[in-house]
Design an enzyme around this catalytic site. Sequence first.
Site, PDB file in Angstrom:
ATOM      1  N   LYS A  79      86.215  61.777 122.936  1.00 24.24           N
ATOM      2  CA  LYS A  79      85.656  61.077 123.701  1.00 24.24           C
ATOM      3  C   LYS A  79      87.073  60.323 123.590  1.00 24.24           C
ATOM      4  CE  LYS A  79      81.350  62.223 124.740  1.00 24.24           C
ATOM      5  NZ  LYS A  79      80.008  61.668 124.666  1.00 24.24           N
TER       6      LYS A  79
ATOM      7  N   GLN B 262      76.397  56.868 123.193  1.00 22.41           N
ATOM      8  CA  GLN B 262      75.753  58.021 122.986  1.00 22.41           C
ATOM      9  C   GLN B 262      74.543  58.688 122.537  1.00 22.41           C
ATOM     10  OE1 GLN B 262      78.717  60.535 122.755  1.00 22.41           O
ATOM     11  NE2 GLN B 262      76.520  62.294 122.167  1.00 22.41           N
TER      12      GLN B 262
ATOM     13  N   ASP C 115      77.800  56.834 132.080  1.00 23.32           N
ATOM     14  CA  ASP C 115      77.382  58.291 132.188  1.00 23.32           C
ATOM     15  C   ASP C 115      76.544  58.405 133.061  1.00 23.32           C
ATOM     16  OD1 ASP C 115      77.652  59.897 129.769  1.00 23.32           O
ATOM     17  OD2 ASP C 115      76.223  58.976 128.630  1.00 23.32           O
TER      18      ASP C 115
END
Length: 288
Positions: free
Chosen positions: A54, A98, A121
């Site tokens: 990422k 994460q 997200d």
Amino acid sequence: MTARLMNGKAVARTVRDEVAADVSTLVASGRPAPGLATVLVGDDPASEVYVRNKRRQCVEAGMADLHRHLPADITQSALKSVLDELATDPAVSGILLQLPVPKHLDTAALLARIPASKDVDGLTVANAGLLARGRVGLVPCTPGGVMRLLDEYDVALSGADAVVVGRSELVGRPMAQLLLQRDATVTQCHSRTKDLVAVCRRADVIVVAAGVPGIIGGDAVMPGATVIDVGIHRTPDGLIGDVRFDEVKSVAGLLTPVPGGVGPMTIAMLLANTVAAARALDERSVGA
Ligand code: NAP
């Protein structure tokens, strides 16, 4: 019939090029480059690989990498403070915590610290609510990537029978909402579904996100249907999905391979969400 394969690598490249062009336009107009704050807690090797990819793609697209790596034994309150700091930092356009985080931490309470406007997200309750209401918000990256793949391959969705296998917050639920928004007739399957094969066999479009290797075979696919395999499983012979690829390839009209289908789309959509979040924050500050 032999299915045409949907090339997620190529479509992801297109998305990343679009993001890089958007970033250049923003910077050329005197705005700061969008910044992505990836937050990694602990040293889980798989999470480290995901976060590294990422960050690399974020930098390649011209965005600022504002990564935070925190110790596995960090307390809930210390991690909340980090998220609160990122939430108010104007250099941060998007925050990605994460997952999974270590077991002593409360994931839902941590996600709640991320403002919806920076939730790249798409996992906050606010963004899930906007999606459920059919309103504009930041959409979870994997289902967003599936929609982009379907559009790139001109898959007709209005009035189509669509089946989503799985109902997780990360993939299945938002996937069903997105298909519904596009006027598909959506059936959502899960572990208690009575006859999965029969339900899937009616579908024009099947999205499989069950996390069960090879759960969908040729018998569950209507000839010519579009089959999207979200599953990823590491085996000694390499990566496989939730779909029995060889069987389904001889029945479906369009099919995503694993690897090279949905996987590459996920990070590309994260970058697209980050640039969209930066634009929205910028428009709000101009209007303020
Ligand atoms: P998850 O949280 O484990 O959810 C799995 C879902 O599948 C659940 O809703 C479960 O039903 C359902 N399910 C399980 N067994 C089933 C069965 N036999 N029949 C019908 N439904 C069944 O998994 P997830 O996070 O959604 O991920 C799904 C898969 O996608 C995993 O392989 C994951 O690695 C992969 N993934 C890939 C990407 C990517 O970028 N390509 C991104 C995210 C996830 P219940 O709700 O009834 O338990």
